[in-house]
Design an enzyme around this catalytic site. Structure first.
Site, mmCIF file in Angstrom:
data_model
loop_
_atom_site.group_PDB
_atom_site.id
_atom_site.type_symbol
_atom_site.label_atom_id
_atom_site.label_comp_id
_atom_site.label_asym_id
_atom_site.label_seq_id
_atom_site.Cartn_x
_atom_site.Cartn_y
_atom_site.Cartn_z
ATOM 1 N N CYS A 77 -16.638 -16.173 -0.705
ATOM 2 C CA CYS A 77 -17.562 -16.312 -1.820
ATOM 3 C C CYS A 77 -16.789 -16.427 -3.136
ATOM 4 O O CYS A 77 -17.014 -17.335 -3.945
ATOM 5 C CB CYS A 77 -18.524 -15.127 -1.852
ATOM 6 N N HIS A 135 -24.703 -14.221 -5.323
ATOM 7 C CA HIS A 135 -24.698 -13.385 -4.132
ATOM 8 C C HIS A 135 -26.114 -12.905 -3.831
ATOM 9 O O HIS A 135 -26.835 -12.462 -4.740
ATOM 10 C CB HIS A 135 -23.782 -12.174 -4.331
ATOM 11 N N GLU A 138 -22.640 -14.032 -10.329
ATOM 12 C CA GLU A 138 -21.231 -13.711 -10.520
ATOM 13 C C GLU A 138 -20.692 -14.311 -11.819
ATOM 14 O O GLU A 138 -20.967 -15.457 -12.144
ATOM 15 C CB GLU A 138 -20.403 -14.194 -9.331
#
Length: 213
Positions: free
Chosen positions: A144, A168, A80
Site C-alpha cells: 500500500c 486505506h 494517507e
C-alpha cells in the site's frame, strides 16, 4: 475529460476477499464529477505490481490515480498523507511469499513523497457525511505504501501532471466475521464498515480530487 485510475488489490494473507478489489471493480466504467473511472485490480506481489501500475498509467494517461487497500484493524477510512521509500514486509509476505526487509523502493529517490490528493478536505467531507474518516500519517511499509510512493516517484520522473494518493479501507462486515476469533465465547471481532459506505467514501474522494485537479 479527466480520467481517474482507481486500483485495488486482490485478497492476501488468509483473506478470501478484499474490499479494495470489490470497490475498484464496482466503480469501473462509472463517471464521477465528469471523470471516467477505470478500475483495476493489482496482484499482491512486490516484484510485478509497480510495473503493472506504470503500464496502466502509460496506457490510460490518467489525471488522477487513487489506490485502495485493506488495513486490518483500522476502524475508519484512512486518507494517507505520505509514502516512504521503504519496502518491509516482516509481518505479512506478499502472495508469492516474498518478504522484503528494509529495502528502498527507488534507489535514487527521495525518502518520502506526499500525496497530492486534497487529504484534509476529503476527510472533512467524509466526516460531514457521517462517514468515519481520518488523516493517516503512515501507510505502513507494505504494498500500500509502495503504491503511494511509487506513483508519485513515477509522475515526478516522467513530468506527469497526476494527482495521486492512497486510501486505506477497513474490513467489510463479512470479512470482519470471517476474521473473528471465537466470537461465541467472548472472543474478538475486528472493526468493520459496510461496503456501501466505503464505496460512497471512495466516490466522494474521487469527486473532490477532480475538483481539486
Amino acid at each position: 475529460m479527466t480520467t481517474t485510475l482507481l486500483t485495488g488489490y486482490e485478497p492476501f494473507d488468509d483473506y478470501t476477499t478484499n474490499p479494495s478489489q470489490r470497490i475498484a471493480e464496482r466503480l469501473d466504467g462509472e463517471t464521477i464529477s465528469g471523470a471516467e473511472v477505470i478500475g483495476e485490480v493489482l496482484p499482491v506481489q512486490f516484484e510485478h505490481t509497480n510495473d503493472l501500475l506504470y503500464d496502466l498509467i502509460d496506457e490510460h494517461d490518467p489525471g488522477i490515480v487513487i489506490s485502495l487497500g485493506l488495513a486490518p484493524g483500522r476502524a475508519a477510512i484512512n486518507i494517507e498523507r505520505i509514502g516512504i521509500n521503504i519496502n518491509s514486509a516482516t509481518g505479512v509476505p506478499d502472495n508469492t511469499g516474498t518478504k522484503p526487509v528494509n529495502e528502498r523502493i527507488a534507489s535514487t529517490g527521495p525518502d518520502a513523497h506526499f500525496a497530492t490528493l486534497p487529504v484534509p478536505e476529503i476527510v472533512q467531507d467524509l466526516t460531514d457525511a457521517s462517514i468515519p474518516a481520518r488523516v493517516s500519517n503512515t501507510a505502513g511499509t507494505h504494498l500500500c505504501n509502495n503504491a503511494l510512493y511509487s506513483v508519485r516517484e513515477y509522475a515526478k520522473r516522467n513530468s506527469l501532471n497526476i494527482d495521486s494518493g492512497f486510501v486505506h479501507l477497513p474490513h467489510s462486515p463479512e470479512l470482519a466475521v470471517e476474521s473473528s476469533t471465537e466470537p461465541t465465547s467472548g472472543g474478538s471481532v475486528p472493526a468493520s464498515m459496510p461496503l456501501e459506505m466505503q464505496t460512497d467514501a471512495v466516490q466522494r474522494s474521487i469527486s473532490l480530487t477532480v475538483d481539486h485537479h
